[in-house]
Design an enzyme around this catalytic site. Structure first.
Site, PDB file in Angstrom:
ATOM      1  N   HIS A 114       0.870  -1.192   0.000  1.00 50.48           N
ATOM      2  CA  HIS A 114       0.000   0.000   0.000  1.00 50.48           C
ATOM      3  C   HIS A 114       0.895   1.225   0.000  1.00 50.48           C
ATOM      4  CE1 HIS A 114      -3.808   2.120   1.807  1.00 50.48           C
ATOM      5  NE2 HIS A 114      -3.074   2.963   1.088  1.00 50.48           N
ATOM      6  N   GLU A 151     -11.296   3.474   5.891  1.00 53.25           N
ATOM      7  CA  GLU A 151     -10.232   4.342   6.433  1.00 53.25           C
ATOM      8  C   GLU A 151     -10.961   5.414   7.256  1.00 53.25           C
ATOM      9  OE1 GLU A 151      -8.102   6.655   3.463  1.00 53.25           O
ATOM     10  OE2 GLU A 151      -6.543   7.248   4.873  1.00 53.25           O
TER      11      GLU A 151
HETATM   12  N1  HPA Z   1      -6.538   7.497   1.302  1.00 53.44           N
HETATM   13  C1  HPA Z   1      -7.184   7.931   0.234  1.00 53.44           C
HETATM   14  N2  HPA Z   1      -6.561   8.434  -0.810  1.00 53.44           N
HETATM   15  C2  HPA Z   1      -5.237   8.522  -0.795  1.00 53.44           C
HETATM   16  C3  HPA Z   1      -4.519   8.091   0.288  1.00 53.44           C
HETATM   17  C4  HPA Z   1      -5.210   7.534   1.391  1.00 53.44           C
HETATM   18  O1  HPA Z   1      -4.646   7.105   2.402  1.00 53.44           O
HETATM   19  N3  HPA Z   1      -3.226   8.325  -0.009  1.00 53.44           N
HETATM   20  C5  HPA Z   1      -3.171   8.860  -1.234  1.00 53.44           C
HETATM   21  N4  HPA Z   1      -4.395   8.986  -1.724  1.00 53.44           N
HETATM   22 ZN    ZN Z   2      -3.657   4.851   0.517  1.00 53.22          ZN
END
Ligand code: HPA
Ligand code: ZN
Length: 336
Positions: free
Chosen positions: A14, A197
């Protein structure tokens, strides 16, 4: 213990290549390409890296990417990342790139992918790091724009293992991209998605059921839904967790409150990754160390995390076995 963690063979699954743009390279490219930056110094850039949430980070991340114009810029960015992680004993990388961040500024898709791919190829030959490339759709843009991006990628399909979904999560659920992902799967791409997230567990369910993803990126909010945890465990769906990112973007107020250990001990295939290391204060080893220090991860748990990174990789079984054998040899020789 710190030495042992730093030397563990591992994979990173990731990682947004645009998120590896260190302020030093940002200034160098700005000068090379005559792009004006609103920051006066490298220290000023670093001082701006205080984020309240995902969106406050994304605003500055898209701004930084404006210095990337030519194929060589994408090469230099990717090469700098590979050199850094070789020193961290990373053996395999699966890198995200966001084509729309560049094509929407008039940089051709081909320029972006050729630069990244050439560096990844050199990384394999000169640094011994194997790789896969994953193209992400920006979820704050339309589903039609995602499909148009997919079409641009088709001439380069041999260089891209899968498609993903990133950018602003809340308000842009996975179901918005069901057609784009169906088309991607029909074209032979694997699928992954950022979910859980900032968004709710419901978005993780959608990514699984509607986008048919093979892995969930982040997925830390899955811990709020025990039926979802059971689903992820039963289907052996890996989570690519990014501890420093989650604290920097205030998903957790402190690392001590991070759900990583709980998810791991629930039997999920959890991996440790850096997400956007130039912005979040560390590469993969710093993520391992921060999680270890805050959560008191044992050697056995750290081994599991490293092993998971190989098991969750988009590699054939033989390649995975070779990498896991290297990990096992290391762990045995280092008195596990
Ligand atoms: N989340 C969503 N979009 C993103 C992220 C992330 O952690 N990093 C780069 N683009
Ligand atoms: Zn990411």
């Amino acid at each position: 213990m710190e030495h042992w963690i730093r030397h563990l063979p591992k994979a990173e699954l990731h990682l947004h290549i645009e998120g590896t743009l260190e302020p030093e390279l940002m200034f160098e490219l700005a000068k090379r390409n005559a792009v004006a930056l609103r920051f006066g110094s490298i220290e000023e850039v670093r001082a701006a890296y205080q984020f309240a949430d995902l969106q406050s980070f994304l605003d500055i991340y898209y701004e930084g990417a404006q210095v990337l114009l030519h194929e060589q810029d994408f090469y230099d960015l990717t090469w700098a990342y590979l050199e850094r992680v070789q020193a961290q004993h990373v053996r395999h990388v699966e890198i995200f790139f966001d084509p729309q961040t560049h094509t929407d500024r008039g940089v051709p898709f081909e320029t972006v992918i050729r630069g990244i791919h050439r560096a990844l190829d050199d990384g394999e030959r000169k640094l011994g790091i194997s790789h896969q490339l994953i193209m992400c759709f920006l979820r704050h843009l339309s589903a039609e724009a995602a499909i148009a991006t997919l079409e641009q990628a088709l001439p380069f399909r041999d260089w891209i293992i899968g498609v993903g979904l990133d950018s602003s999560e809340v308000g842009h659920p996975p179901e918005k991209f069901v057609t784009a992902f169906a088309r991607a799967r029909a074209e032979g791409f694997l699928t992954v998605a950022h979910a859980g997230e900032e968004g709710p567990p419901e978005y993780v369910w959608q990514a699984l059921d509607q986008l048919k993803v093979k892995r969930i990126d982040h997925g830390v909010r899955s811990i709020e839904d025990s039926a979802l945890v059971e689903r992820l465990r039963a289907d052996a769906i890996p989570l690519t967790v990014c501890p420093l990112s989650n604290v920097k973007l205030c998903v957790y107020d402190t690392m001590e409150h991070h759900s990583l250990k709980e998810l791991l001990n629930a039997g999920l295939c959890v991996t440790v990754n850096s997400d956007d290391p130039a912005y979040f204060g560390g590469y993969v080893n710093e993520n391992f160390l921060a999680a270890h220090q805050a959560l008191g991860l044992s050697k056995r748990e750290l081994y599991r995390l490293a092993r998971n990174s190989f098991e969750a990789a988009f590699l054939d079984d033989g390649s995975k076995e070779t990498l896991i054998a290297e990990l096992d040899t290391y762990v045995k020789s280092a008195a596990f």
